[in-house]
Design an enzyme around this catalytic site. Structure first.
Site, short mmCIF file in Angstrom:
data_model
loop_
_atom_site.label_atom_id
_atom_site.label_comp_id
_atom_site.label_asym_id
_atom_site.label_seq_id
_atom_site.Cartn_x
_atom_site.Cartn_y
_atom_site.Cartn_z
N LYS A 43 -19.76 0.40 -2.06
CA LYS A 43 -18.76 -0.66 -2.09
C LYS A 43 -19.21 -1.90 -1.32
CE LYS A 43 -14.50 2.00 -2.88
NZ LYS A 43 -15.06 3.28 -3.28
N CYS A 89 -7.12 6.88 -7.29
CA CYS A 89 -7.17 7.92 -6.25
C CYS A 89 -6.04 7.75 -5.24
CB CYS A 89 -8.52 7.93 -5.55
SG CYS A 89 -9.87 8.47 -6.62
N GLN A 141 -12.55 -0.34 2.24
CA GLN A 141 -12.18 -1.62 1.65
C GLN A 141 -12.18 -2.75 2.67
OE1 GLN A 141 -11.89 -2.04 -1.52
NE2 GLN A 141 -11.83 0.10 -2.20
N ASP A 192 -10.21 4.74 7.62
CA ASP A 192 -10.88 4.62 6.33
C ASP A 192 -11.14 3.14 6.10
OD1 ASP A 192 -11.63 4.38 3.70
OD2 ASP A 192 -9.90 5.42 2.86
N HIS A 228 -5.92 6.88 0.34
CA HIS A 228 -6.78 7.39 -0.72
C HIS A 228 -6.77 8.92 -0.66
CE1 HIS A 228 -10.62 8.16 -2.85
NE2 HIS A 228 -10.53 6.92 -3.32
#
Length: 463
Positions: A275, A418, A252, A249, A172
């Site tokens: 999220k 992104c 997700q 990261d 991202h």
């Protein structure tokens, strides 16, 4: 296109108690393409099945029970932001209605109550990802700020000319741009892992790229475009063998599966509230205690200090050191409520259900002619996340998304998500993306496929 009239958005709220699953999707199952000739067709599952997790969870999300542009809303954009259950909305409202006050700065009842709930939320986040101490959780505005915190505080203090930071082309922008800025300031070198033939980051290349020059590996856990996941535990071992740190990261992954930071053993991990059924405006950084203790402040001001003199200041211990100013108090409390909500359902249950949805989505979408799905094909050894980024030959993804919304009430995302470097690597400027969460159902996928077939038919009729 001349002669194409799009409906203006309109919204009609439907009372959740007035909706039955059978009646909601009956018109989708009898949808006709007679107004346009088409070779496309969608196969709809009509067999009676046990009530799914998605069907049970939907009652908690009032926003899902409405009509958009004359059609029942089908929300397939949870990789961009999730919807919020009633329990989270109530937690946020209760803070503002009953104990709104600043934290850490007052001895009166409201301030003490707000402080207790704010710090309780930190403990809830720590438990949710199995951090060893709640002081390893730093509240930030979002995951992007959390990565920037590490880049500016740890990166500027530890990177020097010739040091290497390893990333992948699938990151991202928030995990690329901060390191570009820091590398320009420090002389560090960014190295990028490309994709293998399965369209996943090449793990063998990543392992070979790690050397004594490597100071940081900054990678995603689950890709927001490819739906693939990386073996973080293995990557951490390889990085630590040469003394490098690892930043994950997890935007997700944390909302969709069990994430245990002690098991992963990563040095830093970031995620975003919005999220994972929480509100916008807050995220968090997990950092190992010894690293946070050694890092200088990211921002200066109130709350992050120990003592302030005219010629110098001393700083608070983490996490306060990195939380300058009045924080997003209500949002943090609501994030804690989101952790409670997800934990009550059970993250293993959510993950297993989403794997089933992911396979179903991939199977149905791949059956539509001229569709190109990015990322690995699901198999017994490959578990895709519940999202598909795709393109339809000859059609722009924004045209698809617009028509799906205005003519069918189906919400997907279009653009580069992104991830411009990844799209350039794939040879496209943009893609469409359908992304699911545990409140989605196979019926949602069926509705999407029917609507997509109609959309493709409509645009092909102009060729």
């Amino acid at each position: 296109m001349e002669g194409v009239a799009m409906k203006l958005p309109s919204f009609k709220s439907l009372a959740p108690t007035a909706i039955s699953v059978a009646s909601t999707f009956s018109k989708r199952r009898t949808f006709s393409f007679s107004r346009r000739s088409s070779s496309l067709s969608a196969t709809i599952t009509t067999d009676s099945e046990p009530v799914s997790l998605g069907h049970r969870a939907r009652k908690d999300f009032r926003i899902l029970h409405q009509e958009v542009n004359g059609s029942k809303l089908v929300y397939l954009d949870s990789a961009a932001t999730s919807q919020k259950p009633a329990a989270v909305l109530e937690a946020l409202q209760n803070y503002y209605e009953f104990y709104n006050s600043n934290v850490h700065r007052g001895i009166h009842y409201l301030s003490a109550k707000a402080t207790d709930e704010f710090e309780l939320a930190r403990k809830k986040v720590a438990r949710f990802i199995n951090a060893s101490d709640s002081r390893e959780i730093v509240f930030t505005r979002n995951a992007t700020e959390a990565i920037n915190l590490v880049a500016y505080s740890w990166g500027l203090s530890n990177l020097k000319p010739g040091d290497e930071v390893i990333l992948t082309v699938a990151e991202h922008h928030s995990c690329i741009v901060p390191w570009q800025i820091v590398s320009q300031k420090t002389g560090a070198v960014l190295k990028f892992v490309t994709l293998n033939e399965d369209e996943t980051p090449d793990i063998d290349m990543l392992r070979e790229m790690i050397s004594e020059k490597t100071k940081l590996v900054a990678v995603h856990h689950v890709s927001n475009v490819l739906a693939s996941s990386l073996p973080i535990e293995e990557i951490v071992v390889w990085a630590h063998d040469v003394g490098a740190k690892v930043l994950v990261d997890a935007c997700q992954s944390v909302p969709h599966m069990v994430v245990d930071v002690q098991k992963l053993n990563a040095d830093f991990l970031v995620a975003s509230s919005h999220k994972m059924c929480g509100p916008t405006g807050i995220g968090f950084l997990y950092g190992k205690s010894d690293l946070l203790l050694a890092m200088p402040p990211f921002l200066g001001g109130g709350e992050m200090i120990s003592d302030v003199f005219l010629d110098h200041s001393t700083y608070a211990e983490p996490p306060s050191r990195f939380e300058a100013g009045t924080p997003a108090i209500g949002e943090a409390i609501a994030l804690g409520a989101a952790c409670d909500y997800l934990s009550e359902i059970g993250m293993p249950k959510i993950h297993e259900y989403e794997v089933e949805l992911a396979n179903y989505l991939y199977e149905k979408l791949s059956s539509v002619p001229d569709v190109r799905i990015y990322g690995p094909r699901p198999s017994e050894s490959v578990r895709r996340a519940a999202l598909c980024s795709f393109n339809v030959e000859g059609l722009h993804p924004t045209d698809l998304a617009t028509f799906l919304d205005q003519q069918h009430g189906v919400a997907i995302r279009s653009g580069h998500h992104c991830a411009q470097p990844l799209h350039r690597y794939l040879g496209v400027n943009a893609s469409a993306r359908a992304s699911l969460y545990f409140y989605n159902t196979k019926d949602d996928v069926d509705s999407f496929i029917v609507a997509l077939a109609d959309t493709v038919s409509f645009f092909n009729s102009f060729k």
